[in-house]
Design a protein around this motif. Structure first.
Motif, short mmCIF file in Angstrom:
data_model
loop_
_atom_site.label_atom_id
_atom_site.label_comp_id
_atom_site.label_asym_id
_atom_site.label_seq_id
_atom_site.Cartn_x
_atom_site.Cartn_y
_atom_site.Cartn_z
N ILE A 46 0.86 -1.19 0.00
CA ILE A 46 0.00 0.00 0.00
C ILE A 46 0.89 1.23 0.00
N GLU A 47 0.50 2.22 -0.81
CA GLU A 47 1.22 3.50 -0.85
C GLU A 47 1.13 4.12 0.55
N THR A 48 2.28 4.34 1.18
CA THR A 48 2.34 4.76 2.58
C THR A 48 3.16 6.05 2.69
N PRO A 49 2.62 7.06 3.38
CA PRO A 49 3.38 8.30 3.56
C PRO A 49 4.67 8.06 4.34
N ASN A 50 5.74 8.72 3.90
CA ASN A 50 7.00 8.64 4.64
C ASN A 50 6.90 9.40 5.96
N ASN A 51 6.14 10.52 5.93
CA ASN A 51 5.98 11.35 7.12
C ASN A 51 4.50 11.42 7.48
N ILE A 52 4.11 10.75 8.50
CA ILE A 52 2.70 10.66 8.90
C ILE A 52 2.18 12.00 9.42
N ASP A 53 3.08 12.94 9.78
CA ASP A 53 2.67 14.25 10.28
C ASP A 53 2.39 15.26 9.17
N ASP A 54 2.66 14.89 7.95
CA ASP A 54 2.51 15.82 6.83
C ASP A 54 1.04 15.90 6.40
N VAL A 55 0.46 17.09 6.51
CA VAL A 55 -0.95 17.30 6.17
C VAL A 55 -1.20 16.99 4.69
N ASN A 56 -0.17 17.07 3.87
CA ASN A 56 -0.31 16.75 2.45
C ASN A 56 -0.58 15.26 2.21
N CYS A 57 -0.42 14.45 3.22
CA CYS A 57 -0.53 13.00 3.05
C CYS A 57 -1.85 12.42 3.56
N ILE A 58 -2.76 13.25 4.02
CA ILE A 58 -4.01 12.73 4.58
C ILE A 58 -4.81 11.95 3.54
N SER A 59 -4.92 12.48 2.33
CA SER A 59 -5.68 11.76 1.32
C SER A 59 -4.99 10.44 0.94
N THR A 60 -3.66 10.39 1.03
CA THR A 60 -2.93 9.14 0.77
C THR A 60 -3.31 8.10 1.83
N ILE A 61 -3.46 8.54 3.06
CA ILE A 61 -3.88 7.64 4.13
C ILE A 61 -5.29 7.13 3.84
N PHE A 62 -6.18 8.02 3.43
CA PHE A 62 -7.55 7.61 3.11
C PHE A 62 -7.58 6.63 1.95
N GLU A 63 -6.75 6.87 0.92
CA GLU A 63 -6.70 5.97 -0.23
C GLU A 63 -6.19 4.59 0.18
N GLY A 64 -5.17 4.56 1.02
CA GLY A 64 -4.64 3.28 1.50
C GLY A 64 -5.66 2.52 2.31
N THR A 65 -6.45 3.24 3.08
CA THR A 65 -7.50 2.61 3.88
C THR A 65 -8.56 2.00 2.96
N GLU A 66 -8.88 2.69 1.88
CA GLU A 66 -9.83 2.14 0.89
C GLU A 66 -9.28 0.86 0.26
N GLN A 67 -7.99 0.84 0.01
CA GLN A 67 -7.37 -0.36 -0.56
C GLN A 67 -7.49 -1.53 0.42
#
Length: 124
Positions: A46-67
């Motif tokens: 799953i595409e995973t953010p390198n920095n979990i604190d980065d607000v730019n990565c929230i949609s990446t987290i949501f997409e990974g959860t959908e996967q």
């Protein structure tokens, strides 16, 4: 300069935050999911953010959860996805146009552990 997640949360306001019991349930379900993934599904990445604190990565987290949600081995965790959807709805109005998120395709267990960290930080 990257915007950190806690600044986003301050803007969202604490009063709309889900209850602590819901957070504990989410984390417990994720821990159980992680155990299933370790045993049964080792090849999913799953595409995973390198920095979990980065607000730019929230949609990446949501997409990974959908996967994760679409994986047949995870069907029994429907309760997690319903509760997570409420958290997602709570965060979505606060999101502005996201910038670039540095990611890497990682194992589901690493994604789930980062997701647990994300939930803890969001609902701190």
């Amino acid at each position: 300069m990257k915007t950190h997640l806690y600044l986003l949360l301050l803007a969202a306001g604490i009063s709309a935050a889900p209850q602590m019991s819901s957070i504990a349930e989410l984390l417990t379900l994720l821990q159980q999911m992680c155990e299933v993934m370790t045993k049964d599904i080792q090849n999913l990445r799953i595409e995973t953010p390198n920095n979990i604190d980065d607000v730019n990565c929230i949609s990446t987290i949501f997409e990974g959860t959908e996967q994760l949600k679409n994986n047949p081995a995870i069907k029994k965790f429907g309760a997690f996805f319903q509760k997570f959807e409420r958290l997602k709805q709570w965060l979505m109005p606060s999101l502005e146009k996201e910038g670039k998120c540095d990611t890497e395709r990682r194992s589901t267990t690493i994604f789930i552990k980062k997701l647990m960290t994300f939930i803890r930080k969001v609902l701190k």
